[in-house]
Design a protein around this motif. Structure first.
Motif, PDB file in Angstrom:
ATOM      1  N   ILE A 157       0.846  -1.197   0.000  1.00  0.00           N
ATOM      2  CA  ILE A 157       0.000   0.000   0.000  1.00  0.00           C
ATOM      3  C   ILE A 157       0.880   1.246   0.000  1.00  0.00           C
ATOM      4  N   ILE A 158       1.946   1.233   0.789  1.00  0.00           N
ATOM      5  CA  ILE A 158       2.866   2.375   0.828  1.00  0.00           C
ATOM      6  C   ILE A 158       3.501   2.592  -0.542  1.00  0.00           C
ATOM      7  N   GLU A 159       3.921   1.514  -1.193  1.00  0.00           N
ATOM      8  CA  GLU A 159       4.516   1.635  -2.530  1.00  0.00           C
ATOM      9  C   GLU A 159       3.515   2.213  -3.519  1.00  0.00           C
ATOM     10  N   ASP A 160       2.264   1.765  -3.433  1.00  0.00           N
ATOM     11  CA  ASP A 160       1.235   2.286  -4.336  1.00  0.00           C
ATOM     12  C   ASP A 160       1.019   3.783  -4.112  1.00  0.00           C
ATOM     13  N   VAL A 161       1.002   4.202  -2.843  1.00  0.00           N
ATOM     14  CA  VAL A 161       0.780   5.612  -2.540  1.00  0.00           C
ATOM     15  C   VAL A 161       1.956   6.466  -3.020  1.00  0.00           C
ATOM     16  N   THR A 162       3.182   5.970  -2.861  1.00  0.00           N
ATOM     17  CA  THR A 162       4.333   6.760  -3.319  1.00  0.00           C
ATOM     18  C   THR A 162       4.313   6.919  -4.837  1.00  0.00           C
ATOM     19  N   LEU A 163       3.866   5.877  -5.566  1.00  0.00           N
ATOM     20  CA  LEU A 163       3.742   6.012  -7.021  1.00  0.00           C
ATOM     21  C   LEU A 163       2.658   7.025  -7.366  1.00  0.00           C
ATOM     22  N   ILE A 197       7.120   8.753   0.889  1.00  0.00           N
ATOM     23  CA  ILE A 197       6.683   9.820  -0.018  1.00  0.00           C
ATOM     24  C   ILE A 197       7.776  10.861  -0.171  1.00  0.00           C
ATOM     25  N   LYS A 198       8.378  11.264   0.945  1.00  0.00           N
ATOM     26  CA  LYS A 198       9.439  12.262   0.903  1.00  0.00           C
ATOM     27  C   LYS A 198      10.653  11.744   0.119  1.00  0.00           C
ATOM     28  N   LYS A 199      10.984  10.486   0.309  1.00  0.00           N
ATOM     29  CA  LYS A 199      12.130   9.914  -0.404  1.00  0.00           C
ATOM     30  C   LYS A 199      11.890   9.897  -1.899  1.00  0.00           C
ATOM     31  N   ARG A 200      10.659   9.596  -2.295  1.00  0.00           N
ATOM     32  CA  ARG A 200      10.351   9.486  -3.731  1.00  0.00           C
ATOM     33  C   ARG A 200      10.150  10.861  -4.373  1.00  0.00           C
ATOM     34  N   CYS A 201       9.495  11.774  -3.666  1.00  0.00           N
ATOM     35  CA  CYS A 201       9.075  13.038  -4.273  1.00  0.00           C
ATOM     36  C   CYS A 201       9.873  14.252  -3.810  1.00  0.00           C
ATOM     37  N   GLY A 202      10.743  14.094  -2.813  1.00  0.00           N
ATOM     38  CA  GLY A 202      11.554  15.221  -2.348  1.00  0.00           C
ATOM     39  C   GLY A 202      10.930  15.918  -1.156  1.00  0.00           C
ATOM     40  N   GLN A 203      11.757  16.645  -0.427  1.00  0.00           N
ATOM     41  CA  GLN A 203      11.302  17.315   0.786  1.00  0.00           C
ATOM     42  C   GLN A 203      10.329  18.449   0.497  1.00  0.00           C
TER      43      GLN A 203
END
Length: 396
Positions: free
Chosen positions: A256-262, A319-325
């Motif tokens: 679920i976390i992976e899906d949300v980060t995508l 989310i922060k790791k994937r999309c930035g601070q």
């Protein structure tokens, strides 16, 4: 601060451009951005956007620095003199402390298409035009087009307790598809319309667990809360449903976390500035993990406050790791729960645990009806005691 904080564009400024030949999805700028600007606004002062969002009621001048000095003079009787002041959040500057449409979607004007239509675009643009510094889309957005099977499944899993023949309101939501290129184009136009008025644009991430699963095995009956009481507070409507469930594995929670980060990565491409995570009143897996009424796990996600907050923290960090601070994360939680659930002190501890992972905390009463603008609560500010308590406990 004086140099970096700009006044937000006023409606009059837009009118200088409305005669231009720009088109928004085939609609003139005047038509697209027209409206009374009467969108509902929620005061960020009722949340925890900053340590001094709630102002004193005294006549003393504000001490917000250069931004305060540049603010318009207000009446001595004004209760919230900081409400219209800018606020710096990371590398973003909010034009004021007001937030529009948190958790409320005008979904009955949404059509079957997997993307925003003209009416929805105009509605959210008007929320920004009316003054909201952050506009939050509550329309479900995920990597999945809505099908007839989805609607029927929602009706089956979320029965309407008051009127079974009518079905649930959840069946009236059309999911916008982040994987659809055409939908991405129109979502980009929507975020650009919100940005036109100097506002940020968030959306509510889809956090639904797989069908037949819950954070704990067995049924969704909440310990210490009668079935009648659950119907009153709306837990049966917000949660995964009344049927027996299997327990979500750690691997499924991570999926679920992976899906949300995508989702967030694709949303960022469409111009969204951040995401709103629904972790309140035992609805999403994150909310149900926070609550002792629904979390009976014995692994690293169960037991202590730290363990129960772990999943939401892991989601924020991913989310922060994937999309930035600079991609902002707002977490919504219940300020406190019914008897047997977590207390105000527990909620304040959750808030402290989220510090450094989430950027903002949206504190709500427990249950959707207690927050809706059409309820019959007679107190003028019925929920402010929660954030006042959090601040006394040192939450920033």
């Amino acid at each position: 601060m004086e140099k970096e904080v700009k006044n937000d564009p006023q409606p009059g400024a837009a009118e200088n451009h409305e005669e231009a030949s720009h088109k928004w999805g085939g609609v003139s700028r005047r038509t697209f951005l027209s409206g009374t600007g009467g969108a509902a606004l929620a005061m960020a002062a009722t949340g925890l956007a900053g340590s001094r969002v709630l102002a004193q009621t005294s006549d003393a001048p504000s001490t917000e620095g250069a931004a305060a000095a540049a603010a318009p003079k207000t009446s001595k009787s004004l209760k919230y003199p900081n409400l219209l002041l800018p606020y710096k959040l990371g590398n973003h500057v909010l034009k004021n402390r007001m937030i529009g449409t948190t958790g409320t979607a005008p979904h009955l004007i949404v059509g079957p298409e997997p993307c925003p239509n003209e009416a929805i675009m105009a509605g959210y643009a008007n929320a920004a035009r009316a003054g909201a510094s952050i506009v939050i889309l509550s329309q479900p957005i995920k990597i999945h087009p809505t099908t007839e099977e989805d609607v029927l499944k929602l009706r089956a899993e979320h029965p309407n307790l008051a009127n079974p023949d009518h079905g649930t309101d959840a069946g009236h939501f059309t999911w916008w598809d982040l994987a659809n290129a055409g939908a991405q184009n129109l979502m980009s136009q929507l975020t650009e319309a919100v940005h036109f008025y100097g506002s940020l644009c968030f959306w509510k991430a889809e956090l639904r667990p797989p069908a037949g699963y819950d954070v704990s095995g067995g049924t969704t009956q909440e310990h210490g809360v009668s079935t009648a009481k659950q119907e009153t507070i709306g837990a049966g409507m917000a949660g995964p449903g009344p049927m027996a469930k299997k327990e979500l594995t750690e691997e499924m929670l991570q999926k679920i976390i992976e899906d949300v980060t995508l989702q967030c990565a694709l949303g960022k491409e469409c111009g969204f500035d951040g995401v709103w995570l629904h972790c309140g009143y035992r609805g999403s897996p994150g909310a149900r993990l926070l609550s002792p009424l629904t979390n009976r796990r014995t692994d690293k996600y169960g037991g202590s406050l730290e363990n129960r907050a772990r999943y939401t923290i892991e989601m924020c960090d991913a989310i922060k790791k994937r999309c930035g601070q600079d991609f902002l994360v707002m977490v919504m939680i219940s300020g406190e729960e019914p008897e047997g659930g977590y207390t105000l002190d527990d909620g304040a501890e959750f808030a402290k645990l989220f510090t450094g992972h989430a950027d903002m905390l949206d504190v709500k009463a427990d249950g959707g009806s207690a927050n809706a603008p059409d309820n019959w609560i007679t107190q003028r500010t019925p929920n402010l005691y929660m954030t006042a308590h959090y601040k006394k406990k040192g939450v920033t």
